[in-house]
Design an enzyme around this catalytic site. Structure first.
Site, PDB file in Angstrom:
ATOM      1  CG  ASP A   9       2.940  -2.840  -1.004  1.00 37.89           C
ATOM      2  OD1 ASP A   9       2.767  -1.607  -0.987  1.00 37.89           O
ATOM      3  OD2 ASP A   9       3.421  -3.465  -0.035  1.00 37.89           O
ATOM      4  CG  ASP A  14       6.374  -4.850   1.232  1.00 38.27           C
ATOM      5  OD1 ASP A  14       6.726  -3.659   1.158  1.00 38.27           O
ATOM      6  OD2 ASP A  14       5.199  -5.208   1.295  1.00 38.27           O
ATOM      7  CG  ASP A 239       5.495  -4.318   5.102  1.00 35.04           C
ATOM      8  OD1 ASP A 239       5.782  -4.063   3.926  1.00 35.04           O
ATOM      9  OD2 ASP A 239       4.438  -3.913   5.632  1.00 35.04           O
TER      10      ASP A 239
HETATM   11  O1  RIB Z   1       2.798   2.450   5.606  1.00 41.60           O
HETATM   12  C1  RIB Z   1       3.751   1.422   5.549  1.00 41.60           C
HETATM   13  C2  RIB Z   1       3.287   0.358   4.611  1.00 41.60           C
HETATM   14  O2  RIB Z   1       3.104   0.910   3.314  1.00 41.60           O
HETATM   15  C3  RIB Z   1       4.337  -0.745   4.428  1.00 41.60           C
HETATM   16  O3  RIB Z   1       3.677  -1.929   4.124  1.00 41.60           O
HETATM   17  C4  RIB Z   1       5.116  -0.267   3.251  1.00 41.60           C
HETATM   18  O4  RIB Z   1       5.749  -1.337   2.552  1.00 41.60           O
HETATM   19  C5  RIB Z   1       4.032   0.332   2.406  1.00 41.60           C
HETATM   20  O5  RIB Z   1       3.398  -0.720   1.697  1.00 41.60           O
HETATM   21 CA    CA Z   2       4.295  -3.130   2.117  1.00 43.42          CA
END
Ligand code: RIB
Ligand code: CA
Length: 307
Positions: A9, A14, A239
Site C-alpha cells: 500500500d 513501503d 515494511d
Molecule cells: O503498521 C505498519 C504497517 O502499516 C506498514 O506496512 C505501514 O506501511 C502501514 O501500511
Molecule cells: Ca505498508
C-alpha cells in the site's frame, strides 16, 4: 535467484522496502501489486511507480483493490503524509501502471510457477485474500508468504491492540492466516524493537547516497508521528525489516504458533491472537518472528541503499 511478488500500500516505509528488493542481487521481483491502505489506491500506485523509476527498474506495477473486503477504507495520511511520501513535494503523479489486474497477477504468477514464487505483503491483505478466495490452490503453490502485519508481542499502532495492516482489513487478514499458506508473520513489535531511527541513525542512512537520502527524506511526516504518537525516538521502518526477513530469513528468530485475527468492530478489531504458550487446542499455522538483530537489518539496509 529467488523470485518475489510484492503486495504493497505504497507509502514511505513501503517505498524503502521496494528499493531493498529492487537493489538486492539475490532476488528478482516478478511484479508489484498495489492495494489501498496508507493512502487511496491511485496514490499508492503512483508512489510505487515513482520508486520503481527511481531504481531504474522495469518491474511492472499493477493496481489492485481500492477498498477492504467488507469495510470502508480508512487511510493513514496522518502517519505518512497526504501523498504518503512525507509531503516533500515529490512528483508523484502522471505515471502509468501495467493495469488493474493485481489479483489476477497474484494468481497467475504463483500458479504459473508452483513452489517458485515468494509473496511479500506490506499492506492490508485485501488483494491476497481475494486471490485466495478465487484460487485457493495458491496456498499450496506459493513458495512462502512473508506478512508485515499484526502487533505481535507488543501494542498496536492504530488501536491499543491492533496494527494498521490487519486493522484496515481484518477479514482479509483472517482469510490469509487461515488459508494454509506457509506464512511468516513480522509484527510491528519487531519494527519497534529493531527498526527505529533516531536523528543520528537517520543521518547515517543519508550517507548511503541518493537512495539513502530518498529513504530518509520521505519519512518526514512519519518521523513526527513516531515521536509524538508512538513515543519512539524517530521514524520506524516496519515494511523494510519485513523485507529484510524475506530477503534473508536466516536473520530472524521465529516461533511456530497458532495465529488468528479478530474481526469484530470493538477494541479488538484486527488484533492478531497468537497462542504463545500453546494453551488452545489448535495446530500452529504461522512462523512468528520473535527477534531480528538490529545490526543485521541496518547492515543489510545500508548495503542495499548504497548500491
Ligand atoms: O503498521 C505498519 C504497517 O502499516 C506498514 O506496512 C505501514 O506501511 C502501514 O501500511
Ligand atoms: Ca505498508
Amino acid at each position: 535467484m529467488r523470485r518475489l511478488l510484492i503486495d504493497t500500500d505504497t507509502a514511505s516505509d513501503d517505498a524503502v522496502a521496494l528499493v531493498m528488493a529492487l537493489q538486492e542481487p539475490t532476488v528478482s521481483v516478478d511484479a508489484i501489486t498495489v492495494v489501498a491502505g496508507n493512502v487511496p489506491l491511485p496514490q499508492a500506485v503512483q508512489n510505487a511507480l515513482y520508486t520503481v523509476e527511481l531504481c531504474s527498474s522495469g518491474v511492472p506495477v499493477f493496481a489492485g483493490r481500492s477498498a477492504p473486503l467488507m469495510r470502508r477504507l480508512q487511510t493513514a495520511e496522518v502517519v505518512h503524509g497526504k501523498d504518503g511520501m512525507g509531503d516533500i513535494g515529490l512528483p508523484l503523479s502522471g505515471r502509468t501502471s501495467a493495469g488493474n489486474s493485481a489479483v489476477d497477477v497474484i494468481i497467475d504468477t504463483i500458479m504459473g510457477s508452483p513452489g517458485e514464487v515468494t509473496l511479500v505483503t506490506l499492506g492490508p491483505l485485501t488483494n491476497v485474500a481475494i486471490a485466495l478466495l478465487r484460487e485457493p490452490a495458491i496456498a499450496e503453490s506459493v513458495a512462502h508468504c512473508f506478512v508485515m502485519g499484526g502487533a505481535g508481542s507488543g501494542p498496536g499502532n492504530v488501536t491499543p491492540l491492533a496494527e494498521f495492516n490487519f486493522w484496515c482489513d481484518p477479514e482479509a487478514a483472517r482469510t490469509v492466516v487461515r488459508s494454509g499458506m506457509p506464512l511468516t508473520h513480522i509484527g510491528w513489535d519487531i519494527s519497534v524493537a529493531s527498526a527505529t531511527f533516531d536523528p543520528d541513525e537517520a543521518a547515517a542512512l543519508r550517507t548511503c547516497g541518493p537512495l539513502g537520502e530518498y529513504s530518509v527524506n520521505i519519512q518526514a511526516v512519519l518521523d513526527i508521528y513516531a515521536k509524538e504518537a508512538s513515543g519512539i525516538p524517530g521514524f520506524d521502518l516496519p515494511d523494510p525489516i519485513a523485507m529484510a526477513v524475506a530477503i534473508d530469513p536466516s536473520i530472524a528468530t521465529t516461533a511456530r504458533r497458532h495465529v488468528d485475527v479478530l474481526i469484530g468492530d470493538g477494541a479488538d478489531r484486527g488484533k492478531d491472537v497468537i497462542d504463545w504458550h500453546g494453551v488452545a487446542d489448535q495446530d500452529p499455522n504461522v512462523d512468528v518472528v520473535t527477534h531480528v538483530p538490529r545490526e543485521a537489518f541496518v547492515g543489510m539496509l545500508h548495503r542495499l541503499l548504497a548500491e
